[in-house]
Design an enzyme around this catalytic site. Structure first.
Site, PDB file in Angstrom:
ATOM      1  CD  GLU A   1      -2.662   1.176  -0.008  1.00 58.19           C
ATOM      2  OE1 GLU A   1      -3.332   0.229  -0.424  1.00 58.19           O
ATOM      3  OE2 GLU A   1      -2.546   2.254  -0.639  1.00 58.19           O
TER       4      GLU A   1
ATOM      5  CE  LYS B   1       5.063   0.815   1.790  1.00 55.68           C
ATOM      6  NZ  LYS B   1       3.750   1.097   2.227  1.00 55.68           N
TER       7      LYS B   1
ATOM      8  CB  CYS C   1       6.167   3.878   6.540  1.00 53.43           C
ATOM      9  SG  CYS C   1       4.605   3.009   6.651  1.00 53.43           S
TER      10      CYS C   1
HETATM   11  C1  UDX Z   1       0.821  -1.797   9.616  1.00 49.19           C
HETATM   12  C2  UDX Z   1       2.324  -1.771   9.342  1.00 49.19           C
HETATM   13  O1  UDX Z   1       2.926  -0.836  10.220  1.00 49.19           O
HETATM   14  C3  UDX Z   1       2.641  -1.405   7.938  1.00 49.19           C
HETATM   15  O2  UDX Z   1       4.002  -1.602   7.673  1.00 49.19           O
HETATM   16  C4  UDX Z   1       1.884  -2.262   7.029  1.00 49.19           C
HETATM   17  O3  UDX Z   1       2.078  -1.816   5.713  1.00 49.19           O
HETATM   18  C5  UDX Z   1       0.431  -2.363   7.384  1.00 49.19           C
HETATM   19  O4  UDX Z   1       0.225  -2.651   8.752  1.00 49.19           O
HETATM   20  P1  UDX Z   1      -0.852   0.091  10.276  1.00 49.19           P
HETATM   21  O5  UDX Z   1      -2.144  -0.322   9.684  1.00 49.19           O
HETATM   22  O6  UDX Z   1      -0.535   1.546  10.318  1.00 49.19           O
HETATM   23  O7  UDX Z   1       0.354  -0.474   9.464  1.00 49.19           O
HETATM   24  O8  UDX Z   1      -0.651  -0.612  11.700  1.00 49.19           O
HETATM   25  P2  UDX Z   1      -1.621  -0.581  12.925  1.00 49.19           P
HETATM   26  O9  UDX Z   1      -2.426   0.663  12.924  1.00 49.19           O
HETATM   27  O10 UDX Z   1      -0.775  -0.944  14.103  1.00 49.19           O
HETATM   28  O11 UDX Z   1      -2.647  -1.765  12.628  1.00 49.19           O
HETATM   29  C6  UDX Z   1      -2.388  -3.122  12.719  1.00 49.19           C
HETATM   30  C7  UDX Z   1      -3.587  -3.831  13.371  1.00 49.19           C
HETATM   31  O12 UDX Z   1      -3.398  -5.239  13.302  1.00 49.19           O
HETATM   32  C8  UDX Z   1      -3.806  -3.482  14.843  1.00 49.19           C
HETATM   33  O13 UDX Z   1      -5.088  -2.945  15.011  1.00 49.19           O
HETATM   34  C9  UDX Z   1      -3.631  -4.819  15.564  1.00 49.19           C
HETATM   35  O14 UDX Z   1      -4.494  -4.968  16.675  1.00 49.19           O
HETATM   36  C10 UDX Z   1      -3.956  -5.816  14.468  1.00 49.19           C
HETATM   37  N1  UDX Z   1      -3.382  -7.146  14.666  1.00 49.19           N
HETATM   38  C11 UDX Z   1      -2.071  -7.314  14.893  1.00 49.19           C
HETATM   39  C12 UDX Z   1      -4.205  -8.262  14.595  1.00 49.19           C
HETATM   40  O15 UDX Z   1      -5.414  -8.149  14.400  1.00 49.19           O
HETATM   41  N2  UDX Z   1      -3.660  -9.503  14.722  1.00 49.19           N
HETATM   42  C13 UDX Z   1      -2.338  -9.693  14.962  1.00 49.19           C
HETATM   43  O16 UDX Z   1      -1.888 -10.834  15.083  1.00 49.19           O
HETATM   44  C14 UDX Z   1      -1.522  -8.542  15.046  1.00 49.19           C
HETATM   45  C1  UDX Z   2       4.711   7.362   3.661  1.00 49.11           C
HETATM   46  C2  UDX Z   2       4.690   7.269   2.123  1.00 49.11           C
HETATM   47  O1  UDX Z   2       4.526   8.584   1.573  1.00 49.11           O
HETATM   48  C3  UDX Z   2       3.573   6.350   1.665  1.00 49.11           C
HETATM   49  O2  UDX Z   2       3.612   6.180   0.248  1.00 49.11           O
HETATM   50  C4  UDX Z   2       3.727   4.996   2.342  1.00 49.11           C
HETATM   51  O3  UDX Z   2       2.664   4.135   1.990  1.00 49.11           O
HETATM   52  C5  UDX Z   2       3.782   5.157   3.846  1.00 49.11           C
HETATM   53  O4  UDX Z   2       4.825   6.068   4.219  1.00 49.11           O
HETATM   54  P1  UDX Z   2       3.312   8.699   5.483  1.00 49.11           P
HETATM   55  O5  UDX Z   2       4.419   8.302   6.410  1.00 49.11           O
HETATM   56  O6  UDX Z   2       1.913   8.441   5.886  1.00 49.11           O
HETATM   57  O7  UDX Z   2       3.506   7.978   4.070  1.00 49.11           O
HETATM   58  O8  UDX Z   2       3.411  10.281   5.177  1.00 49.11           O
HETATM   59  P2  UDX Z   2       4.376  11.176   4.280  1.00 49.11           P
HETATM   60  O9  UDX Z   2       3.561  12.220   3.663  1.00 49.11           O
HETATM   61  O10 UDX Z   2       5.226  10.374   3.388  1.00 49.11           O
HETATM   62  O11 UDX Z   2       5.296  11.911   5.373  1.00 49.11           O
HETATM   63  C6  UDX Z   2       6.290  11.224   6.119  1.00 49.11           C
HETATM   64  C7  UDX Z   2       7.074  12.218   6.960  1.00 49.11           C
HETATM   65  O12 UDX Z   2       7.932  13.006   6.150  1.00 49.11           O
HETATM   66  C8  UDX Z   2       6.199  13.218   7.738  1.00 49.11           C
HETATM   67  O13 UDX Z   2       6.720  13.405   9.030  1.00 49.11           O
HETATM   68  C9  UDX Z   2       6.313  14.478   6.920  1.00 49.11           C
HETATM   69  O14 UDX Z   2       6.109  15.630   7.689  1.00 49.11           O
HETATM   70  C10 UDX Z   2       7.748  14.379   6.429  1.00 49.11           C
HETATM   71  N1  UDX Z   2       7.985  15.147   5.190  1.00 49.11           N
HETATM   72  C11 UDX Z   2       7.366  14.785   4.036  1.00 49.11           C
HETATM   73  C12 UDX Z   2       8.863  16.226   5.204  1.00 49.11           C
HETATM   74  O15 UDX Z   2       9.438  16.560   6.247  1.00 49.11           O
HETATM   75  N2  UDX Z   2       9.085  16.906   4.038  1.00 49.11           N
HETATM   76  C13 UDX Z   2       8.482  16.564   2.869  1.00 49.11           C
HETATM   77  O16 UDX Z   2       8.746  17.243   1.848  1.00 49.11           O
HETATM   78  C14 UDX Z   2       7.592  15.471   2.867  1.00 49.11           C
END
Ligand code: UDX
Ligand code: UDX
Length: 461
Positions: free
Chosen positions: A162, A217, A273
């Protein structure tokens, strides 16, 4: 093969919004999002759409449209697995905090648990889709577990990372630059492709082998993070030479080979990430003895750490080399605007550094709760929870944060900060009133004209 029922394990920042849009755009497919965390599922089912667990512009509307029609949130993991033809794995893959690879490698414990549970429960053929970001070749592990512990049914494993960014997740999901599907089995690939073709033009759907998809990714995030560290390294140079980092970013960004996006100097990147995926890339390179490759990407993280500490040091040095007992107002705690997510937010590390110097912090963020802020600080383990609560206060009003503050630091680029009554803020602050703009959000000339001592990232003071 036509998909009629989808399950997604993990109702987090990725699983929740992604499945909501898939359900919105495919009313004929039943989408069930499951999670072990009952409280989280209960919030996804909240009657009041303002109470769903994730704040994302446009998300509540999408959930409102699809929930109860063909989108369901549940804790019945087994039931959802049993019924589905296609299962997304969207659980978290945090950096390991123990054992081999501690501090760098991705912890795949949850992924493995999911694979074992699927194998245990499945009584019909299924397509398993890796949505979580994972190290290259994880698909082989998943396939191995499924094939060796399953009950004789067929599993096809696909990788479908994603790319949504938080704060613009719905926009990114509705209009993705590309959808990436990695896999071996043409039928499984076609089945997943059809789900996306409900709204994404087919030329935007890229198919590759499994390993290219998994690696892409990590590489996409590494390149994005690298741009931020590159411009942040230049911001430091600007501060000593008199060049202006915004002007430099604009000038180089006009070169179509460089491009203008992701060149905004800041207090440092955060989010769940960038750092995790960079560490992961570094770990993988080292594990193949590619030390130069590993060192190259590690530098992106080191520069980011430097940028956060440099900002905190700037605050201390400017305020006569001591912040002991001084009140400093923090505007923002989230890692970027338009999200309530604080994972790896620069604000946490800047705050921690200032608290070590015995500063008194007062934080205002429009979407982050006090509970979350204390959780973030406590997790660092540098002070007792009591000390953190004594030194850091959380308020619901920016003016209250600014009252009697010696300095004010902008940590998140929330739009509403631009239109605050800065004249009034100046009045309620102690003098001289310092502003440290970690996002280059405000107009330098205007702030100076109001009488602030104004410091911004990437500008000579
Ligand atoms: C996570 C990862 O950080 C990211 O790298 C990946 O691309 C997608 O999953 P995110 O959705 O932001 O991203 O994580 P989080 O908000 O922590 O959600 C994960 C969920 O999975 C939690 O709600 C957790 O309770 C659940 N989970 C985890 C399960 O249901 N079963 C498990 O065994 C472990
Ligand atoms: C990132 C990737 O953009 C996305 O494609 C991937 O799926 C998940 O990780 P995210 O972390 O949600 O997404 O936000 P992003 O907009 O990328 O910002 C990441 C961090 O970089 C933030 O703290 C943002 O403030 C910082 N940032 C971003 C800067 O400091 N300067 C910039 O020009 C852009």
């Amino acid at each position: 093969m036509r998909v009629t029922k989808i399950a997604c394990i993990g109702a987090g920042y990725v699983g929740g919004p992604t499945m909501s849009v898939i359900a919105q755009k495919n009313p004929h497919i039943q989408v069930t999002v499951v999670d072990l965390n009952k409280a989280r599922i209960d919030s996804w089912n909240a009657h009041d759409l303002n109470e769903i667990p994730i704040y994302e512009p446009g998300l509540a509307e999408v959930v409102g449209e699809a929930r109860g029609r063909n989108l369901f949130f549940s804790t019945d993991v087994d039931g959802a697995i049993r019924e589905a033809d296609l299962i997304f794995i969207s659980v978290n893959t945090p950096t390991k905090t123990y054992g081999k690879g501690k501090g760098q490698a991705a912890d795949l414990k949850f992924i493995e648990l999911c694979a074992r549970q699927i194998a245990d429960v499945a009584q019909s053929n299924k397509i398993i889709v890796e949505k979580s970001t994972i190290p290259v070749r994880t698909a082989a592990t998943i396939k191995n577990i499924l094939d060796n512990t399953g009950q004789g049914v067929q599993f096809q494993v696909l990788s479908n990372p994603e790319f949504l960014a938080e704060g613009t997740a719905i926009q990114d999901l509705h209009h993705p630059d590309r959808i990436l599907i990695g896999g071996e089995d043409p039928e499984a690939i076609a089945a997943l492709k059809a789900v996306y073709e409900a709204w994404v033009p087919s030329e935007r759907i890229i198919t590759t082998n499994l390993w290219s998809s998994e690696l892409s990714k990590l590489v996409a995030n590494a390149f994005l993070a690298q741009r931020v560290s590159s411009i942040n390294s230049i911001s430091e140079l600007c501060e000593v030479t008199g060049a202006n980092v915004e002007e430099v970013a604009h000038a180089i960004g006009q070169d179509s080979r460089i491009g203008s996006k992701f060149l905004k100097a800041s207090v440092g990147f955060g989010g769940s990430c960038f750092q995790k995926d960079l560490l992961n890339l570094v770990y993988i390179a080292r594990s193949y003895n590619l030390h130069e490759v590993a060192n190259y990407w590690e530098q992106v993280i080191l520069l980011n750490d430097h940028q956060k500490i440099r900002f905190a040091e700037k605050i201390i040095n400017s305020m006569y080399n001591t912040v002991n007992g001084k009140k400093i107002a923090f505007m923002g705690w989230a890692f970027k605007k338009n999200t309530n997510d604080t994972r790896e937010s620069a604000a946490i590390y800047v705050a921690d550094h200032l608290l070590e110097e015995q500063a008194q912090l007062t934080v205002y963020d429009p979407k982050v709760s006090a509970i979350q802020m204390y959780k973030d600080l406590d997790a660092l383990g540098n002070r007792s929870p009591e000390e953190n609560r004594a030194l850091l206060k959380v308020v619901n009003d920016p003016m209250e944060a600014a009252k009697d503050a010696h300095g004010l630091a902008i940590l998140t680029e929330w739009d509403e900060f631009k239109s605050l009554d800065w004249m009034q803020i100046k009045t309620v602050m102690k003098k001289p009133a310092f502003i440290f703009d970690g996002r280059k959000l405000l107009d330098a000339e205007e702030m100076k004209a109001l009488g602030f001592i104004y410091y911004a990232i990437g500008e000579k003071h």
